[in-house]
Enzyme design. Structure first.
Site, PDB file in Angstrom:
ATOM      1  N   SER A  42       0.801  -1.226   0.000  1.00  0.00           N
ATOM      2  CA  SER A  42       0.000   0.000   0.000  1.00  0.00           C
ATOM      3  C   SER A  42       0.834   1.276   0.000  1.00  0.00           C
ATOM      4  O   SER A  42       0.301   2.354  -0.257  1.00  0.00           O
ATOM      5  CB  SER A  42      -0.932   0.013   1.206  1.00  0.00           C
ATOM      6  OG  SER A  42      -0.183  -0.141   2.398  1.00  0.00           O
ATOM      7  N   ASP A 349      -3.490   8.297   7.441  1.00  0.00           N
ATOM      8  CA  ASP A 349      -4.682   7.528   7.854  1.00  0.00           C
ATOM      9  C   ASP A 349      -4.381   6.514   8.954  1.00  0.00           C
ATOM     10  O   ASP A 349      -5.130   5.565   9.128  1.00  0.00           O
ATOM     11  CB  ASP A 349      -5.296   6.821   6.638  1.00  0.00           C
ATOM     12  CG  ASP A 349      -4.344   5.808   6.015  1.00  0.00           C
ATOM     13  OD1 ASP A 349      -3.215   5.637   6.536  1.00  0.00           O
ATOM     14  OD2 ASP A 349      -4.708   5.174   5.010  1.00  0.00           O
ATOM     15  N   HIS A 352      -0.503   4.990   6.816  1.00  0.00           N
ATOM     16  CA  HIS A 352       0.272   5.553   5.703  1.00  0.00           C
ATOM     17  C   HIS A 352       0.581   7.018   5.933  1.00  0.00           C
ATOM     18  O   HIS A 352      -0.048   7.659   6.760  1.00  0.00           O
ATOM     19  CB  HIS A 352      -0.513   5.377   4.391  1.00  0.00           C
ATOM     20  CG  HIS A 352      -0.985   3.970   4.187  1.00  0.00           C
ATOM     21  ND1 HIS A 352      -2.283   3.583   4.451  1.00  0.00           N
ATOM     22  CD2 HIS A 352      -0.325   2.858   3.824  1.00  0.00           C
ATOM     23  CE1 HIS A 352      -2.399   2.276   4.229  1.00  0.00           C
ATOM     24  NE2 HIS A 352      -1.231   1.810   3.860  1.00  0.00           N
TER      25      HIS A 352
END
Ligand SMILES: *[C@@H]1O[C@H](CO)[C@@H](O)[C@H](O)[C@H]1NC(C)=O
Ligand SMILES: *[C@@H]1O[C@H](CO)[C@@H](O)[C@H](O)[C@H]1NC(C)=O
Ligand SMILES: *[C@@H]1O[C@H](CO)[C@@H](O)[C@H](O)[C@H]1NC(C)=O
Ligand SMILES: *[C@@H]1O[C@H](CO)[C@@H](O)[C@H](O)[C@H]1NC(C)=O
Length: 392
Positions: A42, A349, A352
């Site tokens: 991610s 978040d 990240h």
């Protein structure tokens, strides 16, 4: 008179032709690399997971406020804007690296001439069987590093016309392998495995990354960048999951020491393995991207760099300060919300980082001391200075 003016005309014409030839001969002048091929999770996914998802409920990172800072809509990046990969591409004069899934149009055609990104949110380094054998739950199947590499190998013949053409493509491309490891540790950590058990996974995970690096070089890659792990002991998500009343567990910044030690162990071993590969393949540039230390200044003194809301609080999430993270409400889903001005936060978040943090980390990689050996960007100075304005 007439003859001297026609001579001048001839000179001009020749100069013009020369310039045109030069332009044709230097298609790679816009950067050192003609393409970027990337793999990862991610930290690096530019849309694969969203395009691959079969779920009827949108993934949380497919919803606003993801993308609000740069793209103005959620692209599937786990960020308010651009990722490290995006900043690298822009600064090498290349387009954003398109996701492998969703990179094809309705009739199956794609434009992967300048590279393709295989990274998927949740991707592990190790294959699914590793987690199955240990009884560790893993809902992100069929996306491991090895899967991503096999998609690349399957795609490669369609990217070039002949084997010599393929060799050229591989030689002129920048490969970015990772970051990998974060999710392997994450799964085991959230399954309640001990720090000791997780440390025992480090050599297995690092060996897998090292062997994938060798494999890319044996295929013909000449430049492989291998990022280490971020200081995930500073992530609002982990700080919430593993909150402790024991002050000894925290460093002066407020990060969990035992978690950062896993990342440090991983990074130290990875560097050792990469130097062994360099000895076996002296012709190749095997670059360690030290994103841990590149990120560290922003955790140590966030206010110095404009992160006036600090490095520990998530910009987007639900839950009380100081972390603003709720383990059951991901950013994007109700009732999460984002604070204004993401650029004042290091953490986006919970898991990240913000575009602002990724931008500075990339600057540290490309211009600073955090690529080892230093990435060759000697031809980057020829690109439009506008590209560098990203770094203002
Ligand atoms: C897909 O892209 C190809 C090549 O650019 C093009 O020829 C084709 O018309 C496109 N198909 C659709 C459905 O957009
Ligand atoms: C993963 O891949 C295997 C083998 O191709 C397949 O049998 C399985 O259904 C896949 N699982 C998921 C969740 O896509
Ligand atoms: C997390 O969010 C849920 C759903 O809104 C809420 O019920 C719960 O109390 C929250 N937990 C914390 C620790 O704030
Ligand atoms: C960097 O790349 C340029 C252009 O391709 C080349 O001339 C130079 O030798 C390279 N430098 C290093 C240190 O590899």
């Amino acid at each position: 008179m007439a003859s001297s003016s026609s001579k001048l005309l001839l000179k001009h014409t020749l100069l013009h032709i020369l310039l045109i030839i030069l332009t044709i001969l230097t298609p790679y002048a816009s950067g050192c690399y003609s393409a970027i091929f990337s793999f990862g999770d991610s930290i690096t996914d530019t849309g694969n997971s969203v395009h691959r998802s079969k779920s009827s409920e949108p993934l949380h990172f497919a919803l606003p406020p993801y993308g609000e800072t740069y793209f103005n809509y959620p692209t599937g990046r786990c960020c308010d804007g651009r990722l490290i990969l995006d900043f690298i591409a822009q600064n090498l004069g290349l387009p954003f690296v398109p996701p492998y899934f969703g990179g094809r149009n309705a009739s199956g055609a794609y434009n992967f001439e300048k590279g393709v990104n295989f990274a998927l949110v949740g991707a592990n380094t190790l294959d699914d069987s590793f987690f199955e054998e240990r009884g560790i739950s893993n809902s992100y199947t069929n996306s491991s590093m090895r899967c991503q590499l096999s998609w690349f190998k399957d795609l490669l013949p369609s990217l070039c016309l002949s084997s010599s053409d393929c060799n050229k493509l591989l030689q002129r491309s920048l490969f970015i392998l990772g970051e990998f490891g974060g999710n392997d540790y994450n799964r085991a950590l959230l399954a309640g495995r001990s720090a000791e058990e997780i440390h025992s996974y480090v050599p297995i995970i690092v060996d897998a990354i090292a062997s994938a690096t060798s494999e890319l070089i044996e295929l013909g890659a000449m430049t492989v960048m291998v990022p280490g792990n971020l200081p995930f002991g500073c992530a609002a998500a982990y700080l919430t999951y593993f909150e402790s009343s024991d002050k000894e567990e925290y460093d002066p910044i407020g990060c969990l020491i035992w978690l950062n030690n896993i990342a440090k162990h991983h990074n130290a071993l990875l560097q050792k393995k990469l130097s062994q590969i360099r000895e076996r393949h002296p012709h190749a540039a095997i670059i360690y991207a030290d994103i841990f230390n590149a990120a560290m200044p922003y955790y140590l003194s966030p206010w110095k760099f404009g992160f006036t809301k600090g490095a520990i609080t998530a910009c987007c999430g639900a839950g009380a300060p100081p972390y603003h993270f709720n383990t059951s409400v991901a950013c994007g889903y109700f009732p999460s919300f984002a604070f204004d001005h993401p650029f004042k936060y290091v953490n986006w978040d919970g898991w990240h980082l913000t575009e602002a943090a990724y931008r500075l980390i990339t600057k540290g990689l490309l211009e600073g001391p955090y690529t080892i050996p230093h990435i060759n960007t000697s031809c980057v100075s020829t690109i439009a200075s506008a590209e560098y304005s990203n770094f203002e």
